[in-house]
Design a protein around this motif. Structure first.
Motif, PDB file in Angstrom:
ATOM      1  N   ALA A 192       5.487   3.398 -27.945  1.00  0.00           N
ATOM      2  CA  ALA A 192       5.620   4.184 -29.171  1.00  0.00           C
ATOM      3  C   ALA A 192       7.061   4.170 -29.673  1.00  0.00           C
ATOM      4  O   ALA A 192       7.312   4.032 -30.876  1.00  0.00           O
ATOM      5  N   HIS A 193       8.017   4.303 -28.760  1.00  0.00           N
ATOM      6  CA  HIS A 193       9.414   4.341 -29.173  1.00  0.00           C
ATOM      7  C   HIS A 193       9.861   2.980 -29.711  1.00  0.00           C
ATOM      8  O   HIS A 193      10.525   2.902 -30.754  1.00  0.00           O
ATOM      9  N   ALA A 194       9.506   1.911 -29.031  1.00  0.00           N
ATOM     10  CA  ALA A 194       9.863   0.567 -29.503  1.00  0.00           C
ATOM     11  C   ALA A 194       9.264   0.303 -30.882  1.00  0.00           C
ATOM     12  O   ALA A 194       9.948  -0.184 -31.794  1.00  0.00           O
ATOM     13  N   GLY A 195       8.002   0.638 -31.048  1.00  0.00           N
ATOM     14  CA  GLY A 195       7.334   0.399 -32.326  1.00  0.00           C
ATOM     15  C   GLY A 195       7.900   1.244 -33.449  1.00  0.00           C
ATOM     16  O   GLY A 195       8.133   0.758 -34.562  1.00  0.00           O
ATOM     17  N   CYS A 196       8.141   2.510 -33.177  1.00  0.00           N
ATOM     18  CA  CYS A 196       8.661   3.434 -34.179  1.00  0.00           C
ATOM     19  C   CYS A 196      10.064   3.015 -34.621  1.00  0.00           C
ATOM     20  O   CYS A 196      10.352   2.920 -35.829  1.00  0.00           O
ATOM     21  N   PHE A 197      10.940   2.774 -33.676  1.00  0.00           N
ATOM     22  CA  PHE A 197      12.305   2.378 -33.980  1.00  0.00           C
ATOM     23  C   PHE A 197      12.341   1.077 -34.776  1.00  0.00           C
ATOM     24  O   PHE A 197      13.066   0.952 -35.774  1.00  0.00           O
ATOM     25  N   THR A 198      11.557   0.091 -34.356  1.00  0.00           N
ATOM     26  CA  THR A 198      11.572  -1.215 -35.007  1.00  0.00           C
ATOM     27  C   THR A 198      11.094  -1.113 -36.453  1.00  0.00           C
ATOM     28  O   THR A 198      11.684  -1.705 -37.359  1.00  0.00           O
ATOM     29  N   MET A 199      10.050  -0.340 -36.677  1.00  0.00           N
ATOM     30  CA  MET A 199       9.570  -0.145 -38.044  1.00  0.00           C
ATOM     31  C   MET A 199      10.585   0.635 -38.875  1.00  0.00           C
ATOM     32  O   MET A 199      10.834   0.302 -40.043  1.00  0.00           O
ATOM     33  N   ALA A 200      11.203   1.655 -38.285  1.00  0.00           N
ATOM     34  CA  ALA A 200      12.229   2.424 -38.995  1.00  0.00           C
ATOM     35  C   ALA A 200      13.393   1.523 -39.391  1.00  0.00           C
ATOM     36  O   ALA A 200      13.931   1.633 -40.508  1.00  0.00           O
ATOM     37  N   LEU A 201      13.788   0.608 -38.510  1.00  0.00           N
ATOM     38  CA  LEU A 201      14.875  -0.313 -38.823  1.00  0.00           C
ATOM     39  C   LEU A 201      14.464  -1.262 -39.942  1.00  0.00           C
ATOM     40  O   LEU A 201      15.268  -1.564 -40.834  1.00  0.00           O
ATOM     41  N   ALA A 202      13.233  -1.726 -39.929  1.00  0.00           N
ATOM     42  CA  ALA A 202      12.759  -2.594 -41.016  1.00  0.00           C
ATOM     43  C   ALA A 202      12.873  -1.882 -42.361  1.00  0.00           C
ATOM     44  O   ALA A 202      13.295  -2.481 -43.363  1.00  0.00           O
ATOM     45  N   PHE A 203      12.537  -0.604 -42.398  1.00  0.00           N
ATOM     46  CA  PHE A 203      12.673   0.174 -43.631  1.00  0.00           C
ATOM     47  C   PHE A 203      14.145   0.362 -44.009  1.00  0.00           C
ATOM     48  O   PHE A 203      14.504   0.290 -45.187  1.00  0.00           O
ATOM     49  N   GLN A 204      15.017   0.620 -43.026  1.00  0.00           N
ATOM     50  CA  GLN A 204      16.447   0.756 -43.294  1.00  0.00           C
ATOM     51  C   GLN A 204      16.995  -0.537 -43.903  1.00  0.00           C
ATOM     52  O   GLN A 204      17.751  -0.510 -44.881  1.00  0.00           O
ATOM     53  N   LEU A 205      16.630  -1.665 -43.305  1.00  0.00           N
ATOM     54  CA  LEU A 205      17.088  -2.956 -43.800  1.00  0.00           C
ATOM     55  C   LEU A 205      16.570  -3.222 -45.209  1.00  0.00           C
ATOM     56  O   LEU A 205      17.318  -3.678 -46.082  1.00  0.00           O
ATOM     57  N   GLN A 206      15.315  -2.938 -45.443  1.00  0.00           N
ATOM     58  CA  GLN A 206      14.718  -3.139 -46.760  1.00  0.00           C
ATOM     59  C   GLN A 206      15.458  -2.324 -47.821  1.00  0.00           C
ATOM     60  O   GLN A 206      15.799  -2.838 -48.897  1.00  0.00           O
ATOM     61  N   ALA A 207      15.729  -1.061 -47.528  1.00  0.00           N
ATOM     62  CA  ALA A 207      16.426  -0.191 -48.479  1.00  0.00           C
ATOM     63  C   ALA A 207      17.839  -0.712 -48.780  1.00  0.00           C
ATOM     64  O   ALA A 207      18.363  -0.479 -49.876  1.00  0.00           O
ATOM     65  N   ALA A 208      18.431  -1.423 -47.814  1.00  0.00           N
ATOM     66  CA  ALA A 208      19.774  -1.967 -47.998  1.00  0.00           C
ATOM     67  C   ALA A 208      19.748  -3.381 -48.585  1.00  0.00           C
ATOM     68  O   ALA A 208      20.801  -4.001 -48.747  1.00  0.00           O
ATOM     69  N   GLY A 209      18.549  -3.904 -48.874  1.00  0.00           N
ATOM     70  CA  GLY A 209      18.428  -5.212 -49.506  1.00  0.00           C
ATOM     71  C   GLY A 209      18.352  -6.390 -48.554  1.00  0.00           C
ATOM     72  O   GLY A 209      18.584  -7.528 -48.964  1.00  0.00           O
ATOM     73  N   PHE A 210      17.988  -6.153 -47.309  1.00  0.00           N
ATOM     74  CA  PHE A 210      17.892  -7.227 -46.312  1.00  0.00           C
ATOM     75  C   PHE A 210      16.454  -7.364 -45.820  1.00  0.00           C
ATOM     76  O   PHE A 210      15.741  -6.366 -45.686  1.00  0.00           O
ATOM     77  N   THR A 211      16.065  -8.608 -45.534  1.00  0.00           N
ATOM     78  CA  THR A 211      14.747  -8.885 -44.975  1.00  0.00           C
ATOM     79  C   THR A 211      14.939  -9.565 -43.628  1.00  0.00           C
ATOM     80  O   THR A 211      15.459 -10.690 -43.568  1.00  0.00           O
ATOM     81  N   PRO A 212      14.538  -8.914 -42.550  1.00  0.00           N
ATOM     82  CA  PRO A 212      14.717  -9.541 -41.231  1.00  0.00           C
ATOM     83  C   PRO A 212      13.737 -10.693 -41.029  1.00  0.00           C
ATOM     84  O   PRO A 212      12.594 -10.631 -41.486  1.00  0.00           O
ATOM     85  N   ASP A 213      14.225 -11.733 -40.351  1.00  0.00           N
ATOM     86  CA  ASP A 213      13.310 -12.784 -39.901  1.00  0.00           C
ATOM     87  C   ASP A 213      12.499 -12.265 -38.719  1.00  0.00           C
ATOM     88  O   ASP A 213      11.304 -12.538 -38.613  1.00  0.00           O
ATOM     89  N   GLU A 214      13.187 -11.515 -37.831  1.00  0.00           N
ATOM     90  CA  GLU A 214      12.485 -10.935 -36.686  1.00  0.00           C
ATOM     91  C   GLU A 214      13.314  -9.810 -36.087  1.00  0.00           C
ATOM     92  O   GLU A 214      14.534  -9.903 -35.979  1.00  0.00           O
ATOM     93  N   LEU A 215      12.610  -8.755 -35.713  1.00  0.00           N
ATOM     94  CA  LEU A 215      13.172  -7.641 -34.952  1.00  0.00           C
ATOM     95  C   LEU A 215      12.297  -7.498 -33.717  1.00  0.00           C
ATOM     96  O   LEU A 215      11.094  -7.280 -33.847  1.00  0.00           O
ATOM     97  N   ALA A 216      12.860  -7.647 -32.542  1.00  0.00           N
ATOM     98  CA  ALA A 216      12.106  -7.543 -31.289  1.00  0.00           C
ATOM     99  C   ALA A 216      12.786  -6.500 -30.410  1.00  0.00           C
ATOM    100  O   ALA A 216      13.932  -6.674 -30.009  1.00  0.00           O
ATOM    101  N   THR A 217      12.073  -5.416 -30.131  1.00  0.00           N
ATOM    102  CA  THR A 217      12.647  -4.314 -29.371  1.00  0.00           C
ATOM    103  C   THR A 217      11.872  -4.072 -28.093  1.00  0.00           C
ATOM    104  O   THR A 217      10.647  -4.012 -28.110  1.00  0.00           O
TER     105      THR A 217
END
Length: 140
Positions: free
Chosen positions: A53-78
């Motif tokens: 749950a923590h890995a999934g939650c954090f990774t999705m939260a980071l994807a949203f943070q990156l999106q809001a800042a104008g970045f698209t990750p190729d991959e986030l693996a936690t």
């Protein structure tokens, strides 16, 4: 929004066993026991589920943070590692360590760290854990 899971247990704490089921069906009578929690028997345990749950939650939260800042990750693996330790007559979850491997084109390390720290602090699972939370990352 509510999410549900059900636990059924039979027998004593050490010798009994149980199973977990979620409404989504991802867990469906998934076994757990003393041996799956404190030894290496096949099955799951609460700490493993909290780590997922923590890995999934954090990774999705980071994807949203990156999106809001104008970045698209190729991959986030936690990977999250949850520690349980003896406390008094029982146990407590004392720590969750998030280890992140990230590929994010065009981002500077300082900006990435700022966004990752915000995700670490603000994901709902981090907020509910009464434990030390640490994060390490590799950005490529």
């Amino acid at each position: 929004m509510n999410r549900k899971a059900r636990a059924v247990w039979q027998g004593t704490g050490r010798d009994g066993s149980g199973h977990l089921t979620t409404d989504s069906g991802v867990l469906s009578t998934t076994p757990y026991s003393f041996k799956t929690r404190f030894e290496n028997e096949r099955g799951t345990n609460p700490e493993e589920l909290i780590a997922a749950a923590h890995a999934g939650c954090f990774t999705m939260a980071l994807a949203f943070q990156l999106q809001a800042a104008g970045f698209t990750p190729d991959e986030l693996a936690t990977e999250a590692t949850v520690s349980i330790e003896k406390e008094g007559e029982g146990f407590r979850i004392s720590k969750s360590v998030l280890s992140l491997q990230a590929r994010v084109p065009g981002i500077e390390r300082a900006k990435f760290e700022e966004l990752a720290r915000a995700a670490e602090k603000n994901c709902p699972v981090s907020k509910v854990l009464n434990a030390e939370i640490a994060m390490t990352f590799t950005l490529t």
